[in-house]
Design an enzyme around this catalytic site. Structure first.
Site, PDB file in Angstrom:
ATOM      1  N   PHE A 112       1.939  -5.240  -9.009  1.00 22.79           N
ATOM      2  CA  PHE A 112       2.338  -3.831  -8.898  1.00 22.79           C
ATOM      3  C   PHE A 112       1.239  -2.882  -9.351  1.00 22.79           C
ATOM      4  O   PHE A 112       1.286  -1.696  -9.034  1.00 22.79           O
ATOM      5  CB  PHE A 112       3.649  -3.588  -9.657  1.00 22.79           C
ATOM      6  CG  PHE A 112       3.505  -2.945 -10.998  1.00 22.79           C
ATOM      7  CD1 PHE A 112       3.116  -3.674 -12.099  1.00 22.79           C
ATOM      8  CD2 PHE A 112       3.747  -1.587 -11.163  1.00 22.79           C
ATOM      9  CE1 PHE A 112       2.968  -3.079 -13.336  1.00 22.79           C
ATOM     10  CE2 PHE A 112       3.610  -0.982 -12.399  1.00 22.79           C
ATOM     11  CZ  PHE A 112       3.218  -1.730 -13.494  1.00 22.79           C
ATOM     12  N   LYS A 113       0.226  -3.375 -10.064  1.00 19.66           N
ATOM     13  CA  LYS A 113      -0.887  -2.523 -10.484  1.00 19.66           C
ATOM     14  C   LYS A 113      -1.540  -1.823  -9.284  1.00 19.66           C
ATOM     15  O   LYS A 113      -2.113  -0.747  -9.428  1.00 19.66           O
ATOM     16  CB  LYS A 113      -1.949  -3.339 -11.229  1.00 19.66           C
ATOM     17  CG  LYS A 113      -1.466  -4.085 -12.451  1.00 19.66           C
ATOM     18  CD  LYS A 113      -1.202  -3.182 -13.640  1.00 19.66           C
ATOM     19  CE  LYS A 113      -1.012  -3.947 -14.940  1.00 19.66           C
ATOM     20  NZ  LYS A 113       0.261  -4.690 -15.014  1.00 19.66           N
TER      21      LYS A 113
END
Ligand SMILES: *Cc1c(COP(=O)(O)O)cnc(C)c1O
Length: 498
Positions: A112-113
């Site tokens: 998700f970064k």
């Protein structure tokens, strides 16, 4: 819109100053002075928009010193279709009943970064043009795995930037290591260090604040900046997907406009869940924000008792991106919840650095508990949750997501609150193939190489392997440097060719 600091609320900076600078001079974090408010009509009108247009609708309110052209350039570049394996960018998948998973891992590094780190380089270069007169920005990153790769991928070949990533030589998964050592791009470098993540992190911090090094960089028209989640430019992109998920639920007919939802977030540094809190304060109908931790449950204890205490055993778990005992973004929540009181924040933060703990007032923790609920999940529960979700619902989740799913299931059991819910999924299961496969096989780890593990998980689950991970198999390793933590600053100069 202007920004102030959690430790000195007399400070006023623009969005681009906050983003280029990263952290306020006295050590506080930048926060908006006032949040924009979205009416239900405005939220509903976003339903018919693409992710890119939804992102512009939200970000426009925060980046008020960006022109419309600059906003277009940043957002169109960050979420370009070819970079994401889903045309929805952040799709919402119904698992069963009111349980919906928001998949945040369709970006180039499968964690998700990417949702923030694909956009940050654009925000930073535009901000630097406005505030730092054409200096080359040098991004230094210490990583325990996901941030390093996502930052490399985001900043690769971005004009006027260089990025150097340090990772603990034995502290990342085989897949994470390969992702970094094969990184392409003209402005990137990667180096392993003999030491753990905390060593890498402290060394990077001391390089950041070393006046001699800063002066040497300034001579070459360079400056340091930070890509970790204390930077406002990493937080603001995350607010978008909460609005987007709500619109998707309306679109899918799972809720009506105005209905409340719950949100569950697998949490480490408290950045992701804080973005959900900002979305709520802006008017998104969120009832509870459920904070899910692994065995490193410092946040669970805080949210239940009001005492934050990092003096405890550190566990290396199968959800390593949540193995954190100092959740830096909690500082921002304390600031807002204490009524923008930077004195309180200063007292709490100096207690944390001096004694490793602090306790907030009963009134403050009660106020926080109105918005947040918390729970944690041990290693056995992670494995059981991966297996039962796959067996019962044919949904395959990674170890971090499994923490959130388990905490959610317990939340419903304890409270009976089973309204439509969004659970954040933060990584592709293939980033942690060994742990996920072991869980599916009821605890037996096959003795296979990393890529055979991926193939086997694919066979067992029939879930697609993300292309970027598959492609690693044939990539050349470019970076093999290993250095001692004492020599990291020399390494910085070597890698920058100074
Ligand atoms: C970084 C990360 C988290 C934790 O997110 P925070 O914003 O730090 O709370 C959870 N899961 C994965 C896979 C991550 O990479």
């Amino acid at each position: 819109m202007l920004y102030t600091s959690t430790r000195d609320n007399s400070i006023r900076v623009t969005a681009s100053q906050a983003i280029a600078q990263g952290i306020s001079e006295e050590g506080g974090l930048f926060v908006p002075c006032e949040l924009p408010k979205f009416s239900l009509d405005k939220i509903t009108s976003m339903t018919s928009l693409s992710y890119i247009e939804r992102a512009k609708t939200v970000l426009r309110e925060f980046l008020t010193d960006f022109t419309e052209e600059e906003l277009d350039y940043c957002v169109n570049g960050a979420y370009a279709a070819e970079k994401f394996s889903s045309s929805k960018i952040a799709p919402v998948v119904n698992v069963h009943g009111n349980e919906n998973i928001l998949e945040l891992w369709h970006g180039p590094t499968c964690a998700f970064k990417d949702m923030a780190l694909q956009l940050l380089p654009y925000l930073m270069t535009v901000s630097a043009k406005k505030t730092a007169d054409g200096k080359t920005i040098v991004i230094l990153v210490a990583t325990s795995g996901d941030t390093g790769k996502a930052a490399l991928e985001g900043f690769k070949n971005v004009e006027n930037t260089k990025i150097l990533v340090f990772y603990p030589v034995d502290g990342v998964s085989p897949m994470q290591k390969l992702q970094m050592t094969t990184q392409e791009g003209e402005n990137v470098a990667v180096c392993a260090i003999n030491g753990n993540f905390d060593d890498a992190q402290s060394a990077v911090k001391s390089i950041f604040t070393n006046d001699e090094i800063k002066a040497q960089l300034a001579e070459k028209n360079m400056m340091f900046s930070s890509a970790n989640s204390i930077n406002w430019g990493r937080l603001v992109p995350q607010i978008v997907y909460y609005f987007s998920a709500y619109c998707d639920l309306i679109e899918q007919g799972r809720i009506k406009a105005g209905d409340e939802i719950n949100v569950v977030v697998p949490t480490g540094n408290f950045g992701n869940i804080l973005a959900g809190y900002y979305a709520k304060k802006m008017g998104l109908p969120i009832k509870k924000l459920v904070c899910a931790s692994n065995t490193n449950n410092v946040l669970t204890d805080f949210l239940k008792t009001g005492e934050y205490n990092r003096n405890r055993k550190f566990y290396a778990t199968t959800s390593p991106s949540m193995d954190i005992l100092i959740s830096s973004n909690l500082e921002r929540l304390l600031y807002h919840m204490s009524g923008e009181d930077s004195n309180t924040v200063n007292e709490l933060m100096s207690a944390l650095s001096k004694d490793g703990k602090y306790r907030v007032s009963p009134q403050l923790i009660e106020k926080i508990q109105e918005e947040f609920s918390a729970g944690y999940c041990d290693e056995k529960c992670v494995d059981e949750t991966i297996k039962h979700n796959f067996d019962d619902y044919k949904y395959l989740c990674d170890t971090h997501t499994a923490v959130a799913v388990d905490v959610y299931e317990n939340y419903v059991k304890e409270t009976g609150d089973d309204i439509p819910t969004v659970i954040d999924s933060t990584a592709s299961p293939y980033k942690f193939s060994k742990s996920v496969l072991t869980a599916l096989l009821g605890g037996k780890t096959p003795s296979l190489s990393e890529f055979d593990m991926v193939d086997e998980l694919n066979k067992v689950s029939d879930f697609d392997v993300p292309k970027p991970l598959k492609a690693l198999k044939d990539k050349k390793v470019r970076f093999t440097d290993v250095c001692d933590k004492e020599n990291m600053s020399e390494m910085v100069f070597k890698l920058l060719n100074l």
